[in-house]
Design an enzyme around this catalytic site. Structure first.
Site, short mmCIF file in Angstrom:
data_model
loop_
_atom_site.label_atom_id
_atom_site.label_comp_id
_atom_site.label_asym_id
_atom_site.label_seq_id
_atom_site.Cartn_x
_atom_site.Cartn_y
_atom_site.Cartn_z
N THR A 76 60.76 24.61 16.05
CA THR A 76 60.55 24.72 14.61
C THR A 76 61.86 24.72 13.84
OG1 THR A 76 59.77 26.26 12.92
CG2 THR A 76 60.48 27.23 14.97
N ASP A 77 61.79 24.30 12.58
CA ASP A 77 62.99 24.37 11.73
C ASP A 77 63.33 25.82 11.35
OD1 ASP A 77 60.96 24.89 9.92
OD2 ASP A 77 61.54 23.33 8.47
N GLU A 78 62.40 26.75 11.61
CA GLU A 78 62.64 28.15 11.20
C GLU A 78 63.78 28.79 11.97
OE1 GLU A 78 59.18 30.56 10.63
OE2 GLU A 78 58.01 28.90 9.83
N TYR A 89 59.07 35.71 15.12
CA TYR A 89 58.64 34.38 15.58
C TYR A 89 59.84 33.45 15.73
CZ TYR A 89 57.12 29.53 15.16
OH TYR A 89 56.97 28.17 15.34
N LYS A 93 61.57 31.66 19.08
CA LYS A 93 61.71 30.20 19.25
C LYS A 93 63.19 29.82 19.41
CE LYS A 93 58.92 27.43 19.14
NZ LYS A 93 57.99 26.86 20.17
#
Ligand code: NAD
Ligand code: TDX
Length: 353
Positions: free
Chosen positions: A132-134, A158, A162
């Site tokens: 994810t870009d998060e 989260y 990741k």
């Protein structure tokens, strides 16, 4: 190719499987623990193919994972299984550490053992980690979009889990020569997205004439990509991506959350008529902000577009309208979820574990 897909009953994994079964001759082993987020209906068509096999297994179970590698002998792994909802990672981060970090570790170890047993596969094998870009943290309003070289700065349980799994995958590439590739994508939307996420939650609550919760001021910005466009990019990344590379995938469609919710209200009004109380925009309710709420995400996907020859196929407005039609035409699917396992009540406000 024989492709081991983890998390193939989930929102994105199922879109990848549908596309692979429809457009290639690849054989798929779908490894999924069937958590609350799983949706067997999403692969019902693919499951009719003799190139599809499902195994209910948990990636935190090292023995089960190792056995599946041995019995299937994959040419590639697309690793999507994860706990994926930021709000749930606030209420209970433990599952995120287990699945996203320990689960990824187990898969990496199993892939190493698999290549040791089949050295002839080493040249062509790929371990593709879907991320994810998060992991890059939050952008300010005027910051340039994330690039693959942007420093990691995860801020939710989260995104931290990741980020940890991304780092493990890279470390296994460097240290053990595991042939890896990574992709980091922005927010997905589309068919079969679990109703906890902003877009399906707003569609479903809006249809039912219920309040539409917008966290904080609604000024937070996300970049949106249709799940089928992400699935296409993932397949290209796995098949054509360069060894050790990270590919950023995004939709060039930054919108504030408030703008997304307002657009959904207007599209629902157009399709189903106004509520007796009037336009659905009046249902919008500003609620307490998500703890640690990242202000903005945006990605620079130019390298992915150039190297892999990929581009999003539809505008956000068209994709959103199609998605609303899908939720209107598939009410049985989400109504069963609402009855069985998720009421659309607010998540992620009170840390409990
Ligand atoms: P999802 O929550 O819809 O599906 C996750 C799937 O993984 C489910 O079928 C679930 O049963 C399975 N799973 C969970 N824990 C497992 C375990 N321990 N063992 C085996 N299977 C398990 O998630 P999604 O939205 O499809 O996301 C898929 C991947 O893409 C995730 O890795 C996520 O981080 C990443 N991603 C998601 C988005 C997005 O907008 N949804 C954007 C970028 C990246
Ligand atoms: O009711 C809501 N009201 C609201 O304002 C919900 C559920 C969300 N929001 C806000 C929070 C976010 O700014 O909307 C935005 C989108 O929220 P989510 O749908 O929960 O997605 P997000 O937190 O951005 O993360 C998603 O995109 C990146 C996926 O869940 C992740 O798995 C993916 O990595």
């Amino acid at each position: 190719m024989k492709i081991l897909i983890t998390g193939g009953l989930g929102f994105i994994g199922s879109a990848v499987i549908r596309r692979l079964i429809d457009t290639t001759n690849d054989e798929i082993l779908n490894l999924d623990a069937q958590t609350y987020a799983a949706s067997p209906e999403a692969v019902a068509g693919a499951a009719m193919s003799n190139r599809y096999r499902f195994e209910k297994a948990d990636i935190t179970d090292q023995t089960a994972v190792a056995q599946l590698f041995e019995s299937f002998a994959p040419d590639a792994v697309m690793h999507l299984a994860a706990e994926s909802h930021v709000d749930r990672s606030i209420d209970g981060p433990g599952e995120f550490i287990q699945t996203n970090i320990i689960g990824t570790f187990n898969l990496l170890q199993a892939a190493r053992a698999h290549l040791d047993a089949h050295p002839e596969l080493r040249q062509s094998f790929r371990f593709h980690h879907v991320s994810t870009d998060e992991v890059f943290g939050a952008l300010g309003p005027d910051d340039a979009p994330f690039k693959a070289s942007t420093a990691y700065s995860p801020r939710s349980p989260y995104s931290a889990s990741k980020a940890a799994s991304d780092h493990l995958v890279r470390a296994w590439g460097e240290t053990f020569n595991l042939p890896i590739v990574l992709s980091n994508c922005s927010n997905n939307y589309g068919a079969f997205q679990f109703p906890e996420k902003l877009i399906p939650l707003t569609i479903i609550r809006g249809l039912r004439g219920e309040s539409l919760p917008v966290y904080g001021t609604g000024e937070n910005v996300r970049d949106w990509l249709l799940v089928d466009d992400h699935a296409r990019a993932l397949i290209k990344t796995m098949k054509q991506g360069s060894l050790g590379q990270t590919y950023l995938i995004g939709g060039d469609s930054e919108r504030t959350n408030l703008a997304v919710v307002e657009t959904i209200c207007d599209l629902l009004d157009e399709r189903t008529g106004l509520l007796t109380s009037g336009p659905r925009r009046s249902l919008i309710t500003f609620v307490a902000d998500r703890p640690g709420h990242d202000l903005r995400y945006a990605v620079d996907a130019s390298v992915t577009k150039e190297e892999l020859g990929w581009t999003p196929s539809v505008s956000f407005e068209q994709g959103l309208a199609d998605t609303i039609d899908w939720y209107l035409n598939n009410q049985e699917w989400w109504q069963r979820i609402l009855e069985e396992r998720y009421s659309t009540a607010r998540l992620g406000t009170e840390p409990t574990k």
